[in-house]
Design an enzyme around this catalytic site. Structure first.
Site, PDB file in Angstrom:
ATOM      1  N   ASP B 191       0.748  -1.259   0.109  1.00  0.00           N
ATOM      2  CA  ASP B 191       0.125  -0.009  -0.016  1.00  0.00           C
ATOM      3  C   ASP B 191       0.816   1.276  -0.024  1.00  0.00           C
ATOM      4  O   ASP B 191       1.896   1.376  -0.539  1.00  0.00           O
ATOM      5  CB  ASP B 191      -1.080  -0.097   1.351  1.00  0.00           C
ATOM      6  N   HIS B 225      -3.640   5.681   3.520  1.00  0.00           N
ATOM      7  CA  HIS B 225      -4.165   4.830   3.019  1.00  0.00           C
ATOM      8  C   HIS B 225      -3.556   3.337   3.842  1.00  0.00           C
ATOM      9  O   HIS B 225      -4.573   2.324   4.310  1.00  0.00           O
ATOM     10  CB  HIS B 225      -4.117   4.664   1.503  1.00  0.00           C
ATOM     11  N   ILE B 243      -8.480   1.338  18.192  1.00  0.00           N
ATOM     12  CA  ILE B 243      -9.280   0.319  17.429  1.00  0.00           C
ATOM     13  C   ILE B 243      -8.910  -1.256  17.876  1.00  0.00           C
ATOM     14  O   ILE B 243      -7.757  -1.205  18.224  1.00  0.00           O
ATOM     15  CB  ILE B 243      -9.478   0.726  16.024  1.00  0.00           C
ATOM     16  N   SER B 392     -11.114  -0.948  -0.480  1.00  0.00           N
ATOM     17  CA  SER B 392      -9.886  -1.053   0.214  1.00  0.00           C
ATOM     18  C   SER B 392     -10.130  -1.338   1.730  1.00  0.00           C
ATOM     19  O   SER B 392      -9.167  -2.087   2.377  1.00  0.00           O
ATOM     20  CB  SER B 392      -9.191   0.345   0.249  1.00  0.00           C
TER      21      SER B 392
END
Lengths: 248, 464
Positions: B191, B225, B243, B392
Site C-alpha cells: 500500500d 491509506h 481500535i 480497500s
C-alpha cells in the site's frame, strides 16, 4: 495374567479340595457410565456417556477360575467432542451412536477371611461404533457432510471383596484399576474441501470402586446391582450396572 | 503367597485412596461446567491456541507455594530441594514462591504432595488467566464491522454517520473466542506504507518493511491509506487505545509501493508481491486495483508474481474497486486472489462497490474507523484515527480472517483457506440474489462460521 499370578496358588489349593465341574452362567446386563474424557493432548475434556446391554456367558474352567465372553449392543454419546483439524472445525451434538460390544472377563477366587471372600477380577470390553454420516449445516454450499466412527476400550482389574454373612444377599466392593481409551475417526467433505481427523481420547480417571450386591432369588437365578465411582483430579464419574444371571 | 496377595490388595487400596483423596478443589470448578459454559459462548483463546474458558489452565511445570511464616529461608530452600523443585523466584510482600517442579512429576501431583506438608500454608498451580474477548479499545464501539449492535458508526460530531443494523457484522467477537491469531502469521500490506510510529500499530510491525517509492527499508506512510488498511487487519488490540484489529496477534509487514498521489506501477507492485512472499508473509493484503490489458483484464507480469506467491501457500486478497462499475479491477480479478466487494453497516452493498463474476466475498467497507498517521492528523495532536470508505477497507477484514485461519490451521493450502472464507460467508442478499452472485460473491464473510466449530446435529444422519 496378573490375576493368575496373584491368585493361582490359592485357586489351585481350592481345586484340590473341590470337585471338578464345569458350570455355565449366562448373564444379561445393562450398564450405564458417564466418563470424563480428555483429548487434544489433554487440552480439552468432555463426557463420554455410554449405555450398553450385554450377554455374558461364563464358564467355570476349573474350581475358582471363571472365564467369560461378552457380546452386546452399545449406545455411546460423545457430544461436545470437537474436531479442529478438519478444514471446517466441527463439534458433535448428535446424541448416542450405535455400536456393538465384544469383551472378556476373568474371575479367580483367591481366599477367604472370616465372612469375607476375596476374588481377583479383570474385564476388557471393546465398543465398535457404527460408521455414521451427518450433514453440515449453516454453510452457503450444499452437500457438506462429516462421517464418523467411534471406538473405545475399557479395561479394569482389581480385587472384589464379598461379604458372605447372609444366605441370599451378597454385598461386595470391587476396587479397580480402570482405564478407558479410544479413537474417533472423522472425515469431512464439503465440495472440494476434504479433511480427516483421528482423535485419540482417554478417560481421566484410572482408579475406581464399585459397590454392589448380588441377590439370589432362586438357586439358579440371581440379580445384581452395582454403582461405580471413578474419581479424578477435578471430579467424580459415575456408572451403574444391573444384571440378571442364570446358573446351570 | 498369601502375604503376596495381601500386599497386592494393600497396594490397590492405597492407590485408590490416593486417587480418591486427591483434593484439588480449585481444579474442580471448571470441568463439570464445561458444556453449559460452552453453550453460552464463553470460549476464549490464548496466544492463538484455542481453549475452553470453562477449563482450568495453568503453567504445566510450575506451582506457587506459600510456606508458614515460622519457616526460615534456609529451611524453605532445603524443603524446595527435598521436593526436587527449583526456586524460580519469590513474590515479595506476600512471600509466595514460584517453583519449577521436577520433569517426572505433574502439577496435580505436586500440589497434592505439598499440601500434605505441615510447613506449607498453601500451594496452588500457576493458573493462566486470559484477556477479555471484547477488546477495551476506545473506538471499538464504532467498529460495527466487527460487532454491530445497531450503534452509530461514528461520534455525533461527525455528520452523516449512519447507524448500524443488529448483527450486520463479520462476527469477530465470536471468532475471537476460538483464536486471536499467532505472531508467526504475517500479513503483508502492499500500500502507501504504514505509520511506523503509530501508537496503535508500532508494536505489531514485523519490521520497518520495504519502500519501493524511495528505495529504502522504511515503509513509512505519507498518505494514510496503508496505515488505515493495516490497522483494520491487525492494529494493536485490547490496549485501551484506538481500535481493535481483526487478527489480534498476527504481525504486519508494511510495503510501500504507492506514493502520495496513490499511484504505483506494475514493476513495483510485482517486486513487492515477490518480496513479501520471500519474507514469509502468510497473507498479502492488496487494497488497490485498476483496469489493465488490451482487452484482457490481466497484467501478465503481476499475474506471474501472484502465481509465485500463491504457490508458496500465501493467501492473496484484493479489492474489486470503488467506481460502482460492472468490472472487477485487477488483481482482484485474478484466479489467484480473493476478490472482495463492500457491504455497509446495514449489510447492504454500497452503490460504489464494483461487481462482476469474479467477486468472491464481501466485507464491511463503508464508514470504517481505523488508524491515520499521527504526523498527518490535523490539527496536530488530534486523535490519529479516521473514518474511510471503500473496498480497500473491506480487504483487510478478509486478510485478517485469512491470517486467523492460517494461525490455527497452518497445514491448510491457500486454496483451502480461500474456500473456507467463501463457503462460510453469509448470503445476505439471498432474497434477491440467492447463491453466489456478482455483487457480493458468496456473501459477507462470517468469522464465526469460518473458525468456531460448527455444531453437528443428528438430523438426517445415516449409519453404515
Amino acid at each position: 495374567m496378573i490375576l493368575m499370578f496373584i491368585c493361582s496358588p490359592l485357586g489351585q489349593s481350592q481345586e484340590k479340595s473341590s470337585n471338578k465341574k464345569i458350570k455355565l452362567r449366562p448373564e444379561l446386563s445393562f450398564e450405564y457410565f458417564n466418563r470424563t474424557i480428555s483429548w487434544d493432548e489433554e487440552k480439552y475434556s468432555s463426557k463420554l456417556q455410554s449405555f450398553f446391554t450385554t450377554l455374558t456367558g461364563e464358564l467355570e474352567v476349573k474350581n475358582g477360575v471363571f472365564i467369560s465372553g461378552i457380546l452386546g449392543y452399545s449406545l455411546s454419546n460423545f457430544d461436545s467432542l470437537a474436531f479442529r483439524k478438519l478444514p471446517f472445525s466441527v463439534e458433535l451434538d448428535v446424541g448416542g451412536i450405535e455400536g456393538y460390544i465384544i469383551g472378556g472377563e476373568v474371575k479367580i477366587n483367591c481366599f477367604s477371611v472370616k465372612e469375607f471372600e476375596i476374588k481377583g477380577q479383570g474385564q476388557i470390553v471393546y465398543s465398535f461404533g457404527s460408521y455414521e454420516e451427518w450433514p453440515i449445516k449453516g454453510l452457503n454450499v450444499e452437500g457438506g457432510i462429516v462421517t464418523g466412527k467411534p471406538f473405545w476400550v475399557r479395561a479394569m482389574i482389581g480385587p472384589v471383596i464379598t461379604y458372605n454373612k447372609y444366605d441370599k444377599f451378597f454385598p461386595y466392593l470391587f476396587i479397580h484399576f480402570n482405564k478407558l481409551w479410544g479413537t474417533f475417526q472423522m472425515e469431512e467433505k464439503i465440495k472440494d474441501l476434504n479433511g480427516k481427523e483421528n482423535k485419540k481420547i482417554k478417560g481421566k480417571s484410572n482408579f475406581g470402586a464399585s459397590l454392589g450386591s448380588i441377590y439370589q432369588l432362586l438357586n439358579f437365578l440371581s440379580v445384581n446391582a452395582e454403582a461405580t465411582f471413578l474419581p479424578y483430579s477435578g471430579g467424580l464419574d459415575l456408572g451403574f450396572t444391573a444384571s440378571v444371571s442364570l446358573t446351570f | 503367597m498369601r502375604k503376596k496377595s495381601l500386599a497386592f490388595l494393600f497396594s490397590v487400596f492405597f492407590i485408590f485412596f490416593f486417587a480418591a483423596n486427591f483434593k484439588q478443589n480449585s481444579f474442580d470448578k471448571g470441568n463439570d461446567r464445561t458444556l453449559p459454559l460452552r453453550r453460552q459462548n464463553q470460549r476464549l483463546a490464548y496466544k492463538g491456541i484455542p481453549f475452553d474458558s470453562s477449563q482450568v489452565r495453568f503453567v504445566p511445570d510450575e506451582i506457587l507455594v506459600k510456606f508458614k511464616p515460622s519457616l526460615s529461608i534456609q529451611a524453605i530452600e532445603s524443603t524446595i530441594k527435598a521436593y526436587q523443585s527449583k526456586n524460580k523466584g519469590r513474590i515479595p510482600r506476600i512471600h509466595v514462591y514460584l517453583l519449577q517442579i521436577p520433569e517426572y512429576s505433574t502439577v496435580e501431583e505436586m500440589v497434592f504432595v505439598l499440601s500434605q506438608n505441615p510447613d506449607v500454608e498453601y500451594v496452588e498451580p500457576n493458573y493462566i488467566f486470559h484477556i477479555s474477548v471484547t477488546p477495551n479499545d476506545f473506538y471499538f464501539r464504532y467498529q460495527y464491522a466487527l460487532s454491530n449492535t445497531s450503534q452509530r458508526v461514528a461520534p455525533v460530531d461527525i455528520p452523516g454517520a449512519p447507524t448500524g443494523k443488529l448483527e450486520a457484522d463479520i462476527k469477530a467477537t465470536n471468532a475471537w473466542d476460538e483464536t486471536l491469531g499467532t505472531e508467526e502469521v504475517i500479513i503483508a500490506v502492499i500500500d502507501t506504507g504504514v505509520d511506523l510510529d503509530h501508537r496503535d500499530i508500532k508494536n505489531k510491525l514485523v519490521s520497518s518493511g520495504k519502500d519501493y517509492c524511495n528505495n529504502d527499508d522504511e515503509a513509512d506512510d505519507d498518505q494514510g491509506h496503508g496505515t488505515h488498511v493495516a490497522g483494520i487487519a491487525a492494529a494493536e488490540t485490547n490496549n485501551d487505545e484506538g481500535i481493535a484489529g481483526v487478527a489480534w496477534n498476527c504481525k504486519i509487514l508494511p510495503i510501500k509501493v504507492f506514493d502520495k498521489t496513490g499511484d504505483a506501477d506494475t514493476k513495483d507492485i510485482t517486486e513487492a508481491i515477490i518480496w513479501a512472499a520471500d519474507q514469509g508473509a502468510g497473507v498479502i493484503s492488496m487494497s488497490f486495483g485498476g483496469k489493465v490489458g488490451f482487452g484482457k483484464n490481466v497484467s501478465q507480469t503481476i499475474e506471474d508474481s501472484l502465481k509465485y506467491a500463491f504457490n508458496k501457500n500465501i493467501i492473496l486478497v484484493s479489492a474489486t474497486g470503488n467506481t460502482g462499475e460492472d468490472i472487477v479491477y485487477y488483481p482482484a480479478s485474478s484466479e489467484y486472489t480473493l476478490a472482495v466487494a463492500a457491504t455497509d453497516s446495514n449489510d447492504l452493498r454500497p452503490s460504489w462497490s464494483n461487481y462482476g463474476p469474479e467477486v468472491d466475498v464481501a466485507a464491511p467497507g463503508d464508514w470504517i474507523v481505523s488508524l491515520y498517521p499521527e504526523d498527518l492528523s490535523i490539527p496536530l495532536g488530534f486523535a490519529p484515527y479516521a473514518w474511510w470508505s471503500g473496498t480497500s477497507m473491506s480487504v483487510p477484514h478478509v486478510s485478517g480472517l485469512a491470517a486467523l485461519i492460517k494461525s490455527i490451521k497452518p497445514w491448510l493450502t491457500s486454496t483451502e483457506i480461500m474456500n473456507i472464507i467463501r463457503y462460510s460467508a453469509d448470503d445476505i442478499n439471498s432474497a434477491d440474489n440467492p447463491g453466489k452472485d456478482e455483487f457480493i460473491g458468496y456473501g459477507r464473510i462470517n468469522m464465526k462460521k469460518a473458525l468456531v466449530p460448527l455444531l453437528i446435529t443428528p438430523s438426517q444422519s445415516t449409519s453404515r
